[in-house]
Design a protein around this motif. Structure first.
Motif, short mmCIF file in Angstrom:
data_model
loop_
_atom_site.label_atom_id
_atom_site.label_comp_id
_atom_site.label_asym_id
_atom_site.label_seq_id
_atom_site.Cartn_x
_atom_site.Cartn_y
_atom_site.Cartn_z
N PRO A 151 0.78 -1.24 0.00
CA PRO A 151 0.00 0.00 0.00
C PRO A 151 0.81 1.29 0.00
O PRO A 151 0.23 2.37 -0.08
CB PRO A 151 -0.80 -0.12 1.29
CG PRO A 151 0.11 -0.85 2.22
CD PRO A 151 0.86 -1.83 1.35
N VAL A 152 2.12 1.19 0.11
CA VAL A 152 2.95 2.40 0.19
C VAL A 152 3.58 2.62 -1.18
O VAL A 152 4.54 1.94 -1.56
CB VAL A 152 4.03 2.26 1.28
CG1 VAL A 152 4.82 3.57 1.41
CG2 VAL A 152 3.42 1.86 2.61
N LEU A 153 3.03 3.58 -1.92
CA LEU A 153 3.43 3.79 -3.31
C LEU A 153 4.16 5.10 -3.53
O LEU A 153 4.86 5.26 -4.54
CB LEU A 153 2.20 3.73 -4.22
CG LEU A 153 1.36 2.45 -4.13
CD1 LEU A 153 0.16 2.56 -5.08
CD2 LEU A 153 2.18 1.22 -4.43
N THR A 154 3.97 6.05 -2.63
CA THR A 154 4.55 7.39 -2.79
C THR A 154 5.14 7.85 -1.47
O THR A 154 4.91 7.23 -0.42
CB THR A 154 3.46 8.40 -3.21
OG1 THR A 154 2.54 8.56 -2.12
CG2 THR A 154 2.70 7.92 -4.45
N LEU A 155 5.87 8.95 -1.51
CA LEU A 155 6.39 9.50 -0.26
C LEU A 155 5.26 10.06 0.60
O LEU A 155 5.36 10.06 1.83
CB LEU A 155 7.43 10.59 -0.54
CG LEU A 155 8.78 10.14 -1.10
CD1 LEU A 155 9.76 11.31 -1.10
CD2 LEU A 155 9.36 8.97 -0.33
N ALA A 181 8.48 4.95 -11.28
CA ALA A 181 7.57 3.97 -11.88
C ALA A 181 6.13 4.26 -11.48
O ALA A 181 5.20 3.97 -12.25
CB ALA A 181 7.97 2.57 -11.45
N ASN A 182 5.94 4.84 -10.31
CA ASN A 182 4.59 5.15 -9.82
C ASN A 182 4.14 6.55 -10.21
O ASN A 182 3.11 7.04 -9.71
CB ASN A 182 4.54 4.99 -8.30
CG ASN A 182 4.64 3.54 -7.88
OD1 ASN A 182 4.38 2.63 -8.67
ND2 ASN A 182 5.02 3.30 -6.62
N GLY A 183 4.90 7.20 -11.08
CA GLY A 183 4.49 8.50 -11.60
C GLY A 183 4.78 9.67 -10.69
O GLY A 183 4.24 10.77 -10.89
N VAL A 184 5.64 9.47 -9.70
CA VAL A 184 5.97 10.54 -8.75
C VAL A 184 6.99 11.49 -9.36
O VAL A 184 7.97 11.05 -9.99
CB VAL A 184 6.51 9.94 -7.44
CG1 VAL A 184 7.01 11.03 -6.50
CG2 VAL A 184 5.45 9.08 -6.76
N ASP A 185 6.79 12.78 -9.16
CA ASP A 185 7.80 13.79 -9.49
C ASP A 185 8.81 13.76 -8.34
O ASP A 185 8.59 14.35 -7.28
CB ASP A 185 7.14 15.17 -9.60
CG ASP A 185 8.12 16.28 -9.95
OD1 ASP A 185 9.33 16.15 -9.64
OD2 ASP A 185 7.68 17.30 -10.49
N VAL A 186 9.91 13.03 -8.53
CA VAL A 186 10.81 12.75 -7.41
C VAL A 186 11.45 14.00 -6.83
O VAL A 186 11.46 14.17 -5.60
CB VAL A 186 11.88 11.70 -7.82
CG1 VAL A 186 12.80 11.40 -6.64
CG2 VAL A 186 11.20 10.41 -8.27
N PRO A 187 12.00 14.93 -7.64
CA PRO A 187 12.56 16.15 -7.03
C PRO A 187 11.53 16.92 -6.21
O PRO A 187 11.85 17.41 -5.11
CB PRO A 187 13.05 16.95 -8.24
CG PRO A 187 13.33 15.91 -9.28
CD PRO A 187 12.26 14.88 -9.10
N ALA A 188 10.31 17.03 -6.71
CA ALA A 188 9.27 17.74 -5.97
C ALA A 188 8.92 17.01 -4.68
O ALA A 188 8.69 17.65 -3.64
CB ALA A 188 8.02 17.91 -6.83
N ALA A 189 8.88 15.69 -4.73
CA ALA A 189 8.57 14.91 -3.53
C ALA A 189 9.66 15.04 -2.48
O ALA A 189 9.39 15.12 -1.29
CB ALA A 189 8.36 13.44 -3.91
N ILE A 190 10.91 15.07 -2.93
CA ILE A 190 12.03 15.29 -2.01
C ILE A 190 11.87 16.63 -1.30
O ILE A 190 12.01 16.74 -0.08
CB ILE A 190 13.37 15.20 -2.75
CG1 ILE A 190 13.65 13.75 -3.18
CG2 ILE A 190 14.51 15.74 -1.89
CD1 ILE A 190 14.83 13.61 -4.12
N ALA A 191 11.57 17.67 -2.08
CA ALA A 191 11.40 19.00 -1.48
C ALA A 191 10.22 19.04 -0.52
O ALA A 191 10.29 19.66 0.55
CB ALA A 191 11.23 20.03 -2.60
#
Length: 258
Positions: A151-155, A181-191
């Motif tokens: 169930p944990v797909l994103t930050l 792979a799950n469509g996350v904007d990784v730099p934005a999620a990190i911020a």
């Protein structure tokens, strides 16, 4: 993963020969409770190689058969609780302080509510044990749909779980392959989760190869990590084809070499 064709004890020497001073490892055994002799061989191989263990997974069930963690599985509760003590014992001998606990994918058939209650309780136990050595437990999102009812797909998912667990030494694992792979904007999620990034693993997407073999903008990811003043380790968790990149080459991919 870089040296997956070798027996686990030999991978440490291979990492050292490739120029790495630090390594991380999935749980090295199929069982939650390896023998003292098996643990001794693991720790000795690590020590003899000269590299330092910086991250270690808790036992995650039968990974070869498709398990992806047991935190949510009441049927595996006693095995996992015993595994916690073993992991902390290895930490005391190696200096490892980051521990990855995969959530699980509902193999017991319990309801989502039951799974969550068991998982939260297990994460709390793991975090409290890790705190005894100054350690951190990290929560990793995994790629959908390859990992079943994980169930944990994103930050965001991981951070919601972190908040529910409520222990100060639970943080988030940024894996560029799974998140992309799950469509996350990784730099934005990190911020967005700047205060709770506890570990980073890099692999390109698609393909899960070294940086530069897929579509991920690793310069943007490196910029995001510098932007949050990330000071932890970055694990090279990808499938290497051909030569193994040096630590300097990997750092350059993130523009951290300068």
């Amino acid at each position: 993963m870089l040296f997956g064709d070798l027996p686990i004890p030999e991978r440490f020497n291979a990492a050292a020969r490739a120029g790495f001073a630090n390594v991380e490892s999935w749980w090295p055994w199929p069982d939650a409770n390896p023998s003292d002799a098996e643990i001794d061989r693991f720790v000795t191989a690590l020590r003899d190689s000269g590299v330092s263990l910086r991250a270690l997974n808790f036992w995650a069930g039968d990974m070869a058969a498709g398990d992806r963690g047991v935190m949510d599985d009441v049927e595996q509760l006693s095995d996992f609780r015993e595994n916690i003590a073993i992991v902390i014992g290895i930490a005391r001998r190696t200096g490892c302080r980051t521990f990855n606990a995969l959530y699980g994918k509902g193999r017991s058939g319990a309801s989502e509510t039951q799974r969550r209650e068991v998982a939260v309780a297990n994460y709390r136990e793991a975090a409290r044990a890790a705190a005894s050595v100054g350690g951190t437990v990290v929560i990793e999102p995994l790629k959908y749909p390859d990992n079943g009812h994980y169930p944990v797909l994103t930050l965001d998912d991981a951070d919601d779980l972190r908040s529910e667990i409520g222990e100060p030494n639970v943080e988030l694992l940024v894996d560029t392959f799974h998140l992309s792979a799950n469509g996350v904007d990784v730099p934005a999620a990190i911020a967005a989760h700047a205060n709770h990034v506890g570990h980073v693993q890099i692999a390109d997407f698609p393909g899960r190869g070294r940086p530069g073999t897929g579509d991920i903008d690793f310069v943007a990811i490196g910029t995001a990590l510098r932007g949050i003043a990330y000071e932890g380790y970055v694990g090279a968790e990808f499938v290497a084809e051909g030569s193994i990149p040096t630590p300097g080459e990997l750092a350059a991919a993130l523009e951290t070499a300068r």
